[in-house]
Write an enzyme that holds these catalytic residues in place. Structure first.
Site, PDB file in Angstrom:
ATOM      1  CD  GLU A 144      -5.941  -3.586  -4.522  1.00  0.00           C
ATOM      2  OE1 GLU A 144      -6.225  -3.852  -2.788  1.00  0.00           O
ATOM      3  OE2 GLU A 144      -5.719  -2.258  -3.839  1.00  0.00           O
TER       4      GLU A 144
ATOM      5  CB  SER B  66      -1.063   0.543   1.574  1.00  0.00           C
ATOM      6  OG  SER B  66      -1.848  -0.900   1.245  1.00  0.00           O
TER       7      SER B  66
END
Length: 580
Positions: free
Chosen positions: A500, A372
């Site tokens: 995602e 991330s």
């Protein structure tokens, strides 16, 4: 710094840009003038009536003229008010349309720096301020001036000594009222700003009420809302104190003036210098001066508010917008996309992407993997042209995508995110959202079948006409994702971007959505962001990103063999899968 004159010019300019109905407003203004002039004649009729103390002293012609005057005042007043409100609403409607159009054309960075409540306030509250000025206060201002000038002229003609006595009071009143008026303006502007802030808090909490409740944040949000309410209460008390000063002062001035004029006028009447009818008429004209003074003061207060609202609206109007149709039309994305030495930062001293170069092969799957904060989603935003690179370029063949028209470029892109946005409305409206054509029922059903959404849609009470609730709250996460995939299938994009898309789903829903995504990816250039390597191990190319830099490119086997961080990443996921 914006001067007062320039503010007025900007306000007038904003009004003229709306192409106001000039003829209609001119008729409204003329009728309003007629109403004012007629009202100036009524005290003269009253004077004759009082002097005779009977209707017998009035001739039939005078009675007819009095009736005509009353009817003319009522009719002209009513018509002028309607026409003025019609014109004012038309102007404000035009401003709202332009503002709404502008808001839709502003780029994403504009909204990054503005709260939604503040933007909504500009479109709703500020335009209401402008409407109030145009429809309620402008004619009152000009008619008030006309009424004051006309009444003063008649009063000087009737009795100049009493008129001078009356005029002595007004400068004294102005010395007291002007400072209070300025204070009132400051309070009203502060109230407007606090209203916008409070609306922003309410909008945020209501739109995310489930997050608020799930997080147990009601006390914190109550405290924040309570702060806004208390600030509004404090400003309301300040305004009340201003009114508390104004009301007794005005009452005192009016009573002082009335007592002085009645006393002086009584002496004049008893000496024969003035008739009782003239005294009554004088007092009526006095009220025709005092009431417009109130209207004029209200006009200036509202005018100051309108100046502030105008500055806010023009600030939005002057913001740079996306040139959606400027550039080369993109018919299809059948060529390789190249990201060439791209750097990007939301803030100058905080780079997100640093000299990134990569190739996205046409018709193949390219996966972006990494921890991330590595810049994957930012790269997606650059591909969608929500932002332009700080340096470097993204090319489709030999063409820089910045040279393509935004509208045609984005029509070629299908985007499915981990929390696919669903609008309040029916499933049909969500499937067809953004399409530039009318989709047939057969097309919708085919897209739903390929997205594995047809089963649950058919089980819903109203099928494709079922309301999904705000942000699709009546659907499960997997159902929302499949609706988003069906929407992308209907759009038939050349470039597919998956952010995602299965990360928030349970294993059963993920399996169904993965099958739907495979249908969607057939024959399309696909870029995938994924945390779960199981979703991208079969990608034609995997790009590993760390802190805004690409540190590895290859297939799963190549990266596993050569890239230590990727291998650690993959092993960690494999351990998680085994423990699960």
């Amino acid at each position: 710094m914006t001067t007062k004159n320039s503010k007025v010019r900007r306000f007038v300019g904003l009004m003229m840009e709306t192409d106001p109905p000039k003829a209609l407003l001119a008729v409204a203004a003329a009728l309003s003038v007629v109403t004012t002039l007629v009202s100036l004649t009524i005290p003269l009729f009253t004077k004759n009536l009082v002097n005779g103390f009977s209707f017998g002293s009035l001739g039939s012609g005078q009675i007819a003229w009095l009736a005509v005057a009353f009817i003319a005042q009522v009719v002209s007043g009513g018509v002028s008010v309607y026409l003025l409100h019609y014109g004012g609403n038309k102007i404000v409607s035009s401003i709202r349309e332009r503002l709404w159009s502008k808001l839709l054309k502003l780029p994403v960075p504009y909204y990054d720096n503005k709260s939604s409540g503040d933007t909504i306030s500009r479109l709703t509250n500020d335009t209401v301020v402008l409407k109030s000025l145009i429809t309620e206060h402008t004619t009152g201002f000009f008619n008030g001036i006309l009424s004051i000038i006309g009444a003063l002229g008649i009063l000087f003609y009737m009795n100049w000594q009493m008129t001078l006595l009356m005029l002595i009071v007004f400068p004294v009143a102005a010395l007291v009222m002007v400072p209070i008026g300025r204070g009132m303006y400051k309070v009203s502007m502060s109230t407007q700003e606090e209203n916008a802030r409070f609306a922003s808090v309410v909008n945020r909490v209501v739109s995310e009420i489930r997050l608020v409740k799930a997080s147990g944040s009601e006390p914190a949000e109550f405290e924040q809302g309570q702060t806004g309410i208390r600030n509004l209460f404090r400003f309301g008390l300040k305004e009340a104190r201003m009114h508390a000063l104004i009301s007794p002062i005005v009452t005192f001035i009016v009573l002082l003036l009335l007592v002085s004029l009645i006393g002086f006028g009584g002496v004049q009447v008893s000496s024969g210098a003035m008739t009782a009818g003239e005294l009554v008429a004088f007092m009526m004209y006095l009220f025709q001066i005092m009431l417009p003074i109130t209207q004029i003061s209200q006009f200036f207060t509202q005018f100051q508010k309108a100046m502030g609202a105008t500055e806010s609206i023009i600030g939005i109007m002057e913001s740079e917008e996306e040139a959606q149709d400027k550039g080369l039309a993109v018919k299809e994305i059948g060529q390789t996309l190249k990201v060439e030495r791209v750097s990007f930062a939301y803030k100058p001293d905080e780079p997100i992407l640093k000299d990134v170069s990569m190739t996205i092969e046409a018709g193949k799957v390219t996966a972006l993997v990494g921890p991330s904060g590595s810049g994957k989603t930012t790269l997606f935003s650059l591909l969608e042209r929500f932002y332009d690179p700080t340096s470097g370029s993204i090319k489709l063949g030999a063409m820089d995508i910045r040279d393509a028209s935004l509208r045609s470029w984005r029509r070629q892109i299908g985007y499915v995110s981990q929390e696919s946005p669903i609008i309040a409305g029916t499933i049909k409206q969500n499937l067809c959202y953004g399409l530039d054509r009318e989709a047939s029922r057969a097309e919708m059903e085919q897209a739903a079948r390929m997205a594995y959404a047809d089963g649950f849609i058919e089980e819903l009470p109203d099928g494709y006409d079922t309301e999904v609730g705000e942000r699709g709250i009546k659907l499960s996460g997997g159902q929302r994702q499949r609706i988003a995939i069906a929407r992308a299938l209907l759009r038939d994009p050349q470039l597919l971007m998956l952010d995602e898309a299965t990360s928030n789903l349970d294993s059963k829903s993920e399996e169904v959505v993965q099958d739907a995504l495979k249908n969607l990816m057939v024959g399309r250039t696909t870029v995938v962001i994924a945390h779960r390597l199981s979703t991208v191990v079969d990608a034609d190319s995997i790009v590993f990103m760390e802190k805004g830099v690409i540190t590895g490119v290859g297939t799963h086997e190549q990266l596993y063999a050569s890239h230590a961080m990727y291998r650690e990443f993959a092993n960690g996921q494999l351990r998680m899968n085994k423990s699960a």
